[in-house]
Structure formats: C-alpha cells, structure tokens
Scaffold this active site. Structure first.
Site, PDB file in Angstrom:
ATOM      1  N   THR A  34      90.620  63.030  70.258  1.00  0.00           N
ATOM      2  CA  THR A  34      91.646  62.540  69.270  1.00  0.00           C
ATOM      3  C   THR A  34      90.886  61.520  67.634  1.00  0.00           C
ATOM      4  O   THR A  34      90.409  60.518  68.314  1.00  0.00           O
ATOM      5  CB  THR A  34      92.816  62.571  69.506  1.00  0.00           C
ATOM      6  N   SER A  36      89.681  59.789  63.723  1.00  0.00           N
ATOM      7  CA  SER A  36      88.343  60.263  62.395  1.00  0.00           C
ATOM      8  C   SER A  36      87.140  60.867  63.497  1.00  0.00           C
ATOM      9  O   SER A  36      86.385  61.977  63.061  1.00  0.00           O
ATOM     10  CB  SER A  36      88.552  59.287  62.074  1.00  0.00           C
ATOM     11  N   THR A  37      86.347  60.072  64.377  1.00  0.00           N
ATOM     12  CA  THR A  37      85.285  60.303  64.820  1.00  0.00           C
ATOM     13  C   THR A  37      85.310  61.686  65.720  1.00  0.00           C
ATOM     14  O   THR A  37      84.186  62.766  65.773  1.00  0.00           O
ATOM     15  CB  THR A  37      84.782  59.037  65.604  1.00  0.00           C
ATOM     16  N   GLY A  92      86.323  58.687  70.392  1.00  0.00           N
ATOM     17  CA  GLY A  92      86.122  57.780  69.648  1.00  0.00           C
ATOM     18  C   GLY A  92      86.505  56.698  70.806  1.00  0.00           C
ATOM     19  O   GLY A  92      87.618  57.075  71.476  1.00  0.00           O
ATOM     20  N   LYS A 104      92.392  52.068  72.700  1.00  0.00           N
ATOM     21  CA  LYS A 104      92.602  53.444  71.798  1.00  0.00           C
ATOM     22  C   LYS A 104      93.923  53.461  71.967  1.00  0.00           C
ATOM     23  O   LYS A 104      94.869  53.280  72.398  1.00  0.00           O
ATOM     24  CB  LYS A 104      91.938  54.593  73.057  1.00  0.00           C
ATOM     25  N   GLY A 106      94.672  54.058  68.890  1.00  0.00           N
ATOM     26  CA  GLY A 106      95.467  53.931  66.686  1.00  0.00           C
ATOM     27  C   GLY A 106      96.350  54.858  66.298  1.00  0.00           C
ATOM     28  O   GLY A 106      96.820  54.752  65.575  1.00  0.00           O
ATOM     29  N   GLY A 107      95.539  56.322  66.748  1.00  0.00           N
ATOM     30  CA  GLY A 107      95.908  57.741  66.554  1.00  0.00           C
ATOM     31  C   GLY A 107      97.518  57.962  67.673  1.00  0.00           C
ATOM     32  O   GLY A 107      98.143  59.718  66.914  1.00  0.00           O
ATOM     33  N   GLU A 113      94.687  61.372  75.851  1.00  0.00           N
ATOM     34  CA  GLU A 113      93.563  61.238  76.229  1.00  0.00           C
ATOM     35  C   GLU A 113      93.332  59.989  77.546  1.00  0.00           C
ATOM     36  O   GLU A 113      92.073  60.984  78.666  1.00  0.00           O
ATOM     37  CB  GLU A 113      93.017  59.886  75.224  1.00  0.00           C
ATOM     38  N   LYS A 131      82.769  48.787  65.846  1.00  0.00           N
ATOM     39  CA  LYS A 131      84.205  48.923  67.519  1.00  0.00           C
ATOM     40  C   LYS A 131      83.518  47.995  67.859  1.00  0.00           C
ATOM     41  O   LYS A 131      84.480  47.993  68.732  1.00  0.00           O
ATOM     42  CB  LYS A 131      83.904  50.502  67.279  1.00  0.00           C
TER      43      LYS A 131
END
Length: 229
Positions: A34, A36-37, A92, A104, A106-107, A113, A131
């Site tokens: 999940t 943007s990348t 990502g 991990k 941020g979303g 995940e 990163k």
C-alpha cells in the site's frame, strides 16, 4: 536534469514489474502493498496481469486499485487454507536501513502489510534513495492501537524516548487508531519492534525488522539499484 520523486517511483515500479515477470511462476499469487510507490507498481504490473493467478491486497485501497485493472484479489485466509504459495510480496517503505529493516505505515496499512509479508516467500521493497537511512527514526514510527487503549499505550510508548501523537481523523481498515512516535533514534530495530508489540492494546507497530525486506529495489539518479539481504 534531476528526476522528480514521481519519476523515481515510476522507474522502481517498472523494475519491480520486471522482477515479478522474471521470478513469479506463471499462475502464482502476488502480494501487493500500500502507498504511493505501490500504486505505481500496481499500474505497472497490470501489463502482465495475465500471468498472475491473483493478488492479495494489504489494504482496501490497494484492493480497489487492483480490481480496477481487472486483477482478481484473493482473501489471504483462503490462500493459506488452500495451501497456495505467495512467492513474492512487493511494497514500499518510509525508511529502510542497511540491514533491510524498515519503518512502514505512513499510509496506515502496517498491520495488513505485516500479515501479508509474513506469508510471502520473498519481500521485495521498492523505494527511492531518499528512504535509505543509516539509522531509522526520523520518520515517525506508526503504532496501530485498539481505540480504548490509546491513552495508556501513549503513556507506555513515551518511555522509549519519543513523543507519541494521535494521527488525527484517521482510522485503519481494521477500525483502530494510529499513534505516530516522533523523535526516535532506533539503534536496535528488532528489539524495539518486539518490545512495543508486547504493550497491551498495541495491534502491531510499523517496524519491519524481525521480517525485513529480502530484496531492495532502490531508485537513484543513476538508475535502479538492487540490494539483497
């Protein structure tokens, strides 16, 4: 001319698609992360969707994007119950260090995940060079928390030296809240991941150290570089 962050994300997404095309057996199941990348990767992997046996999504947003490309999304419980393998999980990271440990979440999808990553044989991390860090902690560490435990968990988290802050107006796909710990300097990611997860009321935290990435595809100004654990 320097590349934009979106250009770097597109390059690494294409590299991840090529990795999947080469290493995922035809008809096998792909785990998808999940963010943007990951979104760039979903759009890229749609070009080879016919070789996939389906995908497992780490969030409702990812599920929707995959289905929008006509990729079948499978329930992870069904995949495991049927004894099916998931050779590759692509996602990502907000930060990643030399040991391939990551922050991990941020979303806000850290728990799902982490679950999908635990089932996959190989975790492929895709991110840009910004990163990659020597020591994690500059990016706030997300912790998913049962809502009724928010105050007591925040009090316990403060003992680690950072400042826990409620992510305002955000609820995870699991119906929980996120506390972001600001100001940490993470010396031992495996130990910290374990300690935070022992706090009653914590679902999990965004340190992926006990099960870090196996392969890092890193987008740089000079192209995509590959690192292995």
């Amino acid at each position: 001319m320097s590349k934009t962050q979106d250009q770097l994300k597109q390059e690494v997404a294409n590299a991840a698609r090529d990795y999947v095309a080469e290493h995922l057996p035809a008809g096998a199941i792909l785990g998808v992360g999940t963010g943007s990348t990951a979104n760039f990767f979903i759009d890229a992997v749609a070009a080879i969707k016919d070789r996939l046996g389906g995908a497992v999504a780490s969030s409702e947003a990812t599920k929707k994007r995959l289905e929008g490309h006509g990729i079948q999304v499978l329930d992870l419980n069904d995949v495991v119950a049927r004894g099916l393998s998931m050779p590759i999980y692509v996602d990502g990271a907000d930060e990643i260090d030399a040991s391939m440990a990551m922050i991990k979440g941020g979303g806000g999808a850290l728990t799902r995940e982490k679950i999908v990553a635990a089932v996959a044989d190989t975790f492929v991390c895709v991110c840009d060079a910004s990163k990659r860090v020597e020591r994690m902690g500059k990016f706030p560490l997300p912790v998913e928390v049962i809502p009724m435990a928010q105050a007591q968990v925040a009090k316990a988290l403060a003992k680690f030296g950072g400042t826990p802050t409620l992510r305002a107006g955000f609820v995870t796909d699991n119906g929980n809240v996120i506390l972001d710990i600001h100001g940490l300097s993470i010396v031992d990611p495996v130990a910290l991941e374990t300690e935070i997860n022992q706090i009653t009321g914590v679902v999990t935290n965004g340190l992926f150290a006990r099960r870090g990435a196996d392969i890092l595809l890193l987008a740089t100004a000079d192209g995509v570089q590959t690192f292995r654990r």
